[in-house]
Design an enzyme around this catalytic site. Structure first.
Site, PDB file in Angstrom:
ATOM      1  CG  ASP A   1      59.557 -17.838  28.842  1.00  0.00           C
ATOM      2  OD1 ASP A   1      59.696 -19.064  28.829  1.00  0.00           O
ATOM      3  OD2 ASP A   1      58.796 -17.228  28.085  1.00  0.00           O
ATOM      4  CE1 TYR A  34      54.862 -15.667  32.258  1.00  0.00           C
ATOM      5  CE2 TYR A  34      56.899 -15.812  31.029  1.00  0.00           C
ATOM      6  CZ  TYR A  34      55.587 -16.134  31.180  1.00  0.00           C
ATOM      7  OH  TYR A  34      54.992 -16.908  30.260  1.00  0.00           O
ATOM      8  CD  GLU A  91      51.248 -17.764  31.782  1.00  0.00           C
ATOM      9  OE1 GLU A  91      50.626 -16.674  31.708  1.00  0.00           O
ATOM     10  OE2 GLU A  91      52.285 -17.998  31.141  1.00  0.00           O
TER      11      GLU A  91
HETATM   12  C1  9WN Z   1      57.312 -18.272  25.209  1.00  0.00           C
HETATM   13  C2  9WN Z   1      52.997 -21.178  26.926  1.00  0.00           C
HETATM   14  C3  9WN Z   1      54.397 -20.762  27.282  1.00  0.00           C
HETATM   15  C4  9WN Z   1      55.103 -21.779  28.217  1.00  0.00           C
HETATM   16  C5  9WN Z   1      56.413 -21.231  28.747  1.00  0.00           C
HETATM   17  C6  9WN Z   1      56.130 -19.896  29.403  1.00  0.00           C
HETATM   18  C7  9WN Z   1      55.523 -18.946  28.383  1.00  0.00           C
HETATM   19  C8  9WN Z   1      56.141 -18.024  26.148  1.00  0.00           C
HETATM   20  C9  9WN Z   1      55.939 -16.538  26.331  1.00  0.00           C
HETATM   21  O1  9WN Z   1      54.314 -19.483  27.893  1.00  0.00           O
HETATM   22  O2  9WN Z   1      56.475 -18.706  27.376  1.00  0.00           O
HETATM   23  O3  9WN Z   1      57.466 -19.650  25.019  1.00  0.00           O
HETATM   24  O4  9WN Z   1      55.557 -15.909  25.343  1.00  0.00           O
HETATM   25  O5  9WN Z   1      56.161 -16.024  27.424  1.00  0.00           O
HETATM   26  O6  9WN Z   1      57.299 -19.358  29.959  1.00  0.00           O
HETATM   27  O7  9WN Z   1      56.987 -22.122  29.675  1.00  0.00           O
HETATM   28  O8  9WN Z   1      55.342 -22.953  27.522  1.00  0.00           O
HETATM   29  O9  9WN Z   1      52.258 -21.424  28.102  1.00  0.00           O
END
Ligand code: 9WN
Length: 452
Positions: free
Chosen positions: A189, A380, A424
């Site tokens: 992201d 992030y 995470e």
């Molecule tokens: C949007 C769920 C997801 C991962 C992604 C990570 C984060 C989401 C967010 O979380 O993204 O998809 O809302 O930030 O970047 O890689 O799949 O863990």
């Protein structure tokens, strides 16, 4: 509102391996929704595509049949064009728990969406699924579950083929061998890899929205900024206007990136799909097709490797220029045991720009190089370590028979998890846990490493 950290256990001292395995299985059970697993208890209350693949790898060590169910459930939401959506929404989740919600995605504007079957987002994520399914098969074969799992593999195999075909064709109409990504939410992201493309965007009118993510993390500095979110949401508005039509998107949409990391995961996944093909007795034509995809992807990645630095750089299709930012994506040739660029990528991995940086608490792969100007160790994808990224590099090293390096990375990763728990992501220098706690995919890779 409470954060995921509020409900997570606190590990005062490092966990033992037994403790780590038990706690990891508990995380999966806590997030289990009966057939599919939330990515995290509060921050991510839905089924995410690549999270779900890693989660299946973790379930394989707890209950191999449950691991298959995880993938079957995800693929129920596959689009008619083969795309596996980034998010399958949980119909039971509180409407205010996550944004953007199904209404904002409005995927019903696209005739390919699985309307009436599941509510999904309109983009996708890296294709870890065949890697997961091959791992499930590796665990199941030789056990009493083998034939039941093989039967399920037969159902899943054509769906995996359709998914990889979607990526090879719809996401690569020019046949470059490289997958085009449309949105930072297609995996990494907030990576600085996207900064240049996002900066060029002329953001139009975005309907009002409330960010839900910030209520679930300890501080906003761990998440993308509001200006970045506006850009994410503007891209979503544009995708909707294009009715999620890949051909139309490739014509005129402003975020088109040939993504080296996404592509190298696809190469690894296609290699894994060959194993699944063996298990299900696939045809010669199917095997040849998969082999062609492997070779095309490998050649595509090779073409992105910078002669001087040895880094694989994404290509911004808006300018045609490589995106020269030092992130783990630059080490992508390491994910493919057959890549001709491994030797140089290994030197980059070992260098002070990555795992050899003297300030790292554990020698592993930070999301952005600590030597890069844009390095931000708590934000992030701009510096922290993601255990799942280490897992992919560990697999790539192991596949390439670099046993010593693979083992060192597995050991360092397990040691980090014994201290940090199932965060995470975490600060590469201090080991501070960041983002969500009790993140499913972190627990999943812990379980797999413990068993490997
Ligand atoms: C949007 C769920 C997801 C991962 C992604 C990570 C984060 C989401 C967010 O979380 O993204 O998809 O809302 O930030 O970047 O890689 O799949 O863990």
């Amino acid at each position: 509102m409470s954060t995921d950290s509020d409900i997570a256990p606190v590990y005062g001292t490092a966990l033992t391996d037994v403790g780590l395995g038990e706690q990891a299985a508990d995380v999966l059970r806590t997030n289990d929704m009966g057939g599919w697993t939330k990515a995290a208890p509060l921050l991510y209350p839905h089924q995410w595509s690549w999270d779900s693949a890693f989660v299946a790898i973790g379930w394989a060590q707890v209950d191999v049949r449950r691991a298959m169910t995880e993938q079957q459930r995800l693929f129920e939401a596959q689009w008619a064009n083969g795309m596996v959506p980034q998010i399958v929404f949980n119909p039971l989740a509180d409407a205010e728990s996550y944004f953007p919600d199904p209404a904002r995605w409005a995927v019903e504007v696209c005739p390919e969406a699985p309307v009436g079957v599941a509510e999904t987002s309109g983009i996708c994520q890296p294709p870890v699924h065949a890697i997961a399914v091959a791992r499930i098969w590796e665990v199941a074969r030789g056990t009493t579950d083998a034939e039941a799992v093989r039967t399920e593999l037969r159902t899943l195999f054509p769906k995996l083929m359709a998914w990889h075909r979607y990526l090879a064709e719809n996401r690569d109409p020019s046949g470059s061998g490289l997958v085009t990504t449309y949105h930072p939410w297609e995996g990494i992201d907030n990576s600085p890899r996207w900064d240049g493309v996002l900066a060029r965007l002329e953001v139009g009118e975005v309907p009002p929205y409330v960010r839900r993510d910030l209520s679930h993390v300890a501080d906003a500095g761990q998440r993308p900024s509001n200006a970045t979110y506006d850009r994410f949401l503007w891209l979503l508005e544009l995708l909707k206007r294009f009715r999620y039509d890949d051909a139309a998107i490739h014509e005129a949409y402003p975020f088109l990136v040939k993504d080296v990391f996404f592509t190298s995961v696809l190469v690894m996944a296609n290699r894994a799909l060959l194993t699944v093909a063996d298990a299900v007795g696939a045809t010669c034509a199917e095997r040849a097709q998969i082999q062609t995809w492997v070779e095309r992807g490998r050649a595509g990645i090779a073409a992105t490797v910078d002669a001087e630095s040895g880094m694989a750089y994404d290509v911004d299709l808006g300018t045609g220029a490589p995106i020269e930012v030092a992130t783990f994506a630059g080490l992508s040739p390491l994910l493919d045991a057959g890549s001709p660029h491994r030797a140089r990528a290994l030197r980059n991995l070992d260098s002070s720009a990555f795992a050899g940086h003297p300030g790292l608490r554990w020698a592993m792969v930070p999301s952005t190089s600590p030597s890069a100007e844009c390095f931000d160790p708590r934000n992030y994808w701009r510096g922290p370590v993601w255990p799942i990224v280490n897992w992919l590099f560990w697999r790539g090293l192991r596949d390439g028979r670099d046993t010593a390096r693979a083992e060192a990375l597995r050991e360092a990763s397990l040691d980090s998890l014994r201290h940090v728990g199932f965060a995470e992501y975490f600060h590469p220098m201090t080991g501070e846990a960041l983002g969500s706690a009790m993140q499913s995919w972190t627990a999943a890779v812990a379980l797999d490493w413990l068993a490997s």
